[in-house]
Design a protein around this motif. Structure first.
Motif, PDB file in Angstrom:
ATOM      1  N   HIS A  98      38.769  43.435  59.868  1.00 44.92           N
ATOM      2  CA  HIS A  98      39.840  44.005  60.667  1.00 44.92           C
ATOM      3  C   HIS A  98      40.115  45.435  60.228  1.00 44.92           C
ATOM      4  N   SER A  99      40.443  46.281  61.173  1.00 43.52           N
ATOM      5  CA  SER A  99      40.616  47.709  60.888  1.00 43.52           C
ATOM      6  C   SER A  99      41.706  47.976  59.854  1.00 43.52           C
ATOM      7  N   ALA A 100      42.707  47.079  59.744  1.00 39.15           N
ATOM      8  CA  ALA A 100      43.804  47.296  58.803  1.00 39.15           C
ATOM      9  C   ALA A 100      43.341  47.245  57.356  1.00 39.15           C
ATOM     10  N   GLU A 101      42.199  46.601  57.104  1.00 40.90           N
ATOM     11  CA  GLU A 101      41.709  46.476  55.729  1.00 40.90           C
ATOM     12  C   GLU A 101      40.369  47.169  55.516  1.00 40.90           C
ATOM     13  N   ALA A 102      39.926  47.929  56.519  1.00 44.46           N
ATOM     14  CA  ALA A 102      38.628  48.593  56.425  1.00 44.46           C
ATOM     15  C   ALA A 102      38.601  49.615  55.292  1.00 44.46           C
ATOM     16  N   ALA A 103      39.685  50.376  55.130  1.00 51.10           N
ATOM     17  CA  ALA A 103      39.715  51.392  54.081  1.00 51.10           C
ATOM     18  C   ALA A 103      39.643  50.763  52.693  1.00 51.10           C
ATOM     19  N   ALA A 104      40.329  49.643  52.504  1.00 51.16           N
ATOM     20  CA  ALA A 104      40.298  48.959  51.209  1.00 51.16           C
ATOM     21  C   ALA A 104      38.888  48.498  50.870  1.00 51.16           C
ATOM     22  N   LEU A 105      38.170  47.998  51.883  1.00 51.91           N
ATOM     23  CA  LEU A 105      36.799  47.551  51.653  1.00 51.91           C
ATOM     24  C   LEU A 105      35.886  48.737  51.377  1.00 51.91           C
ATOM     25  N   LEU A 106      36.054  49.800  52.123  1.00 50.87           N
ATOM     26  CA  LEU A 106      35.212  50.983  51.955  1.00 50.87           C
ATOM     27  C   LEU A 106      35.415  51.626  50.587  1.00 50.87           C
ATOM     28  N   GLN A 107      36.650  51.592  50.080  1.00 50.75           N
ATOM     29  CA  GLN A 107      36.972  52.220  48.802  1.00 50.75           C
ATOM     30  C   GLN A 107      36.762  51.299  47.605  1.00 50.75           C
ATOM     31  N   GLY A 108      36.461  50.025  47.855  1.00 48.77           N
ATOM     32  CA  GLY A 108      36.378  49.083  46.749  1.00 48.77           C
ATOM     33  C   GLY A 108      37.705  48.944  46.041  1.00 48.77           C
ATOM     34  N   ASP A 109      38.772  48.803  46.825  1.00 46.50           N
ATOM     35  CA  ASP A 109      40.137  48.730  46.298  1.00 46.50           C
ATOM     36  C   ASP A 109      40.404  47.319  45.770  1.00 46.50           C
ATOM     37  N   ASN A 110      40.242  47.134  44.466  1.00 48.55           N
ATOM     38  CA  ASN A 110      40.403  45.809  43.878  1.00 48.55           C
ATOM     39  C   ASN A 110      41.859  45.419  43.683  1.00 48.55           C
ATOM     40  N   TYR A 111      42.766  46.344  43.920  1.00 47.18           N
ATOM     41  CA  TYR A 111      44.188  45.988  43.970  1.00 47.18           C
ATOM     42  C   TYR A 111      44.482  45.263  45.270  1.00 47.18           C
ATOM     43  N   GLU A 112      44.074  45.835  46.385  1.00 51.18           N
ATOM     44  CA  GLU A 112      44.283  45.145  47.654  1.00 51.18           C
ATOM     45  C   GLU A 112      43.412  43.897  47.751  1.00 51.18           C
ATOM     46  N   ALA A 113      42.276  43.899  47.090  1.00 57.02           N
ATOM     47  CA  ALA A 113      41.412  42.709  47.076  1.00 57.02           C
ATOM     48  C   ALA A 113      41.937  41.622  46.136  1.00 57.02           C
ATOM     49  N   VAL A 114      43.036  41.909  45.461  1.00 61.09           N
ATOM     50  CA  VAL A 114      43.687  41.015  44.477  1.00 61.09           C
ATOM     51  C   VAL A 114      42.669  40.371  43.535  1.00 61.09           C
ATOM     52  N   THR A 115      41.762  41.188  43.012  1.00 60.54           N
ATOM     53  CA  THR A 115      40.707  40.679  42.150  1.00 60.54           C
ATOM     54  C   THR A 115      41.280  40.115  40.856  1.00 60.54           C
ATOM     55  N   TRP A 116      41.039  38.830  40.649  1.00 64.92           N
ATOM     56  CA  TRP A 116      41.563  38.150  39.472  1.00 64.92           C
ATOM     57  C   TRP A 116      40.645  36.967  39.163  1.00 64.92           C
ATOM     58  N   LEU A 117      39.694  37.174  38.301  1.00 61.70           N
ATOM     59  CA  LEU A 117      38.701  36.158  37.998  1.00 61.70           C
ATOM     60  C   LEU A 117      38.627  35.976  36.490  1.00 61.70           C
ATOM     61  N   SER A 118      38.570  34.707  36.054  1.00 63.02           N
ATOM     62  CA  SER A 118      38.484  34.411  34.620  1.00 63.02           C
ATOM     63  C   SER A 118      37.199  33.654  34.313  1.00 63.02           C
ATOM     64  N   ASP A 119      36.756  33.761  33.067  1.00 67.24           N
ATOM     65  CA  ASP A 119      35.531  33.074  32.654  1.00 67.24           C
ATOM     66  C   ASP A 119      35.634  31.564  32.830  1.00 67.24           C
ATOM     67  N   ARG A 120      36.810  31.008  32.619  1.00 69.57           N
ATOM     68  CA  ARG A 120      36.941  29.552  32.694  1.00 69.57           C
ATOM     69  C   ARG A 120      36.772  29.010  34.115  1.00 69.57           C
ATOM     70  N   GLU A 121      36.885  29.899  35.125  1.00 67.22           N
ATOM     71  CA  GLU A 121      36.703  29.453  36.501  1.00 67.22           C
ATOM     72  C   GLU A 121      35.229  29.353  36.889  1.00 67.22           C
ATOM     73  N   VAL A 122      34.350  29.959  36.101  1.00 66.02           N
ATOM     74  CA  VAL A 122      32.925  29.961  36.418  1.00 66.02           C
ATOM     75  C   VAL A 122      32.224  29.036  35.430  1.00 66.02           C
ATOM     76  N   ALA A 123      31.847  27.857  35.913  1.00 66.79           N
ATOM     77  CA  ALA A 123      31.321  26.813  35.033  1.00 66.79           C
ATOM     78  C   ALA A 123      29.967  27.182  34.439  1.00 66.79           C
ATOM     79  N   ARG A 124      29.154  27.881  35.217  1.00 64.05           N
ATOM     80  CA  ARG A 124      27.868  28.374  34.721  1.00 64.05           C
ATOM     81  C   ARG A 124      27.740  29.828  35.095  1.00 64.05           C
ATOM     82  N   PRO A 125      27.530  30.718  34.137  1.00 66.20           N
ATOM     83  CA  PRO A 125      27.406  32.147  34.464  1.00 66.20           C
ATOM     84  C   PRO A 125      26.181  32.385  35.335  1.00 66.20           C
ATOM     85  N   PRO A 126      26.268  33.302  36.280  1.00 67.16           N
ATOM     86  CA  PRO A 126      25.142  33.551  37.189  1.00 67.16           C
ATOM     87  C   PRO A 126      23.944  34.182  36.513  1.00 67.16           C
ATOM     88  N   ARG A 127      24.168  34.809  35.363  1.00 70.23           N
ATOM     89  CA  ARG A 127      23.057  35.408  34.618  1.00 70.23           C
ATOM     90  C   ARG A 127      23.471  35.513  33.145  1.00 70.23           C
TER      91      ARG A 127
END
Length: 277
Positions: A98-127
């Motif tokens: 949606h156009s309202a969030e296009a700028a956040a995606l283009l800028q990699g705005d991890n505040y608007e993306a509410v990025t919050w990930l912890s190691d304990r949530e990932v049972a097996r690391p991807p690499r």
């Protein structure tokens, strides 16, 4: 870890596949939907992006062309840019938001993306050596900006964009009117609706819930494929929407405002650490 190991899918019939990230063991784990059409395939939401979803779709045979024809175009549609839905958009050539969030995606705005990930949530690391502290949603240039009423044509089926802000300012649902299916993203799922994040707005959420109830009243939805948890029907959709409206009073607004302030501070601190690494 290969993409085939990271993801798993379940066919639902009618050209729809339910895909999940197997080792992301969290309530934030988003549902990913593949909808196949006669002329185009659409992925609705893309997960974290720790492994390539297009690679999985190809290797699992989900994009196999019919009768020797060329591969159908593949479009990734983000119901909104929160990290659990948008991290995987980086792997797609065609991306719609949606156009309202296009700028956040283009800028990699991890505040608007509410990025919050912890190691304990990932049972097996991807690499080997991977850490959640390294994770962020990278900038992605959308190839299509969506608005209320836009139609995404797959050939033999049409998905209509419904702008449903409240959870986020650019949240959308996709409505398959002919089959009475609603892909609801995080606008509604069978759990507590979150309205206390940056760019959440309770008054918008109430209006969106009123629209959801109208869809049920008009007999336009029979099945909801949500952004999290399990599939449900029209009766449950109506109850979830009406319950939110009934609870969105003054006390709820005060509580949500306090939680939003806390969440905003935490996200700014977390993202400052990411950018400084």
């Amino acid at each position: 870890m290969s993409a085939l190991e990271w993801f798993a899918h379940k066919p639902l019939g009618g050209g729809i596949f339910w895909i999940q990230e197997r080792f992301y063991e969290s309530g934030n784990r988003a549902n990913i939907w593949l909808v196949r059409g006669s002329q185009r395939d659409v992925v609705i939401d893309a997960g974290l992006g720790l492994r390539s979803l297009p690679d999985y779709l190809r290797d699992a045979g989900l994009l196999s062309p019919a009768e020797g024809a060329g591969p159908r175009p593949l479009l990734a549609v983000a119901t909104h840019v929160h990290f659990d839905h948008s991290g995987g958009l980086q792997h797609f050539e065609e991306v719609a938001v949606h156009s309202a969030e296009a700028a956040a995606l283009l800028q990699g705005d991890n505040y608007e993306a509410v990025t919050w990930l912890s190691d304990r949530e990932v049972a097996r690391p991807p690499r080997p050596g991977w850490s959640a502290r390294q994770f962020r949603v990278p900038p992605v240039r959308p190839s299509r900006l969506l608005q209320e009423g836009d139609v995404i044509s797959l050939g033999d089926r049409q998905l209509t964009v419904m702008h449903m802000p409240g959870h986020s300012r650019g949240s959308i649902c996709l409505h398959d009117k002919d089959r009475k299916i609603l892909f609801s993203g995080d606008v509604v799922y069978d759990g507590s609706m979150i309205d206390w994040l940056p760019y959440s707005r309770i008054s918008d959420y109430v209006a969106s819930c009123q629209r959801l109830m109208e869809l049920v009243d008009r007999g336009l939805v029979e099945k909801v494929l949500p952004g999290h948890f399990n599939i449900f029907g029209a009766e449950r959709l109506y109850r979830l929407a009406s319950n939110y409206i009934s609870q969105a009073g003054v006390c709820h607004k005060i509580s949500a405002c306090a939680m939003r302030s806390i969440a905003s501070i935490a996200l700014r601190v977390a993202n400052s650490r990411i950018t400084s690494q």
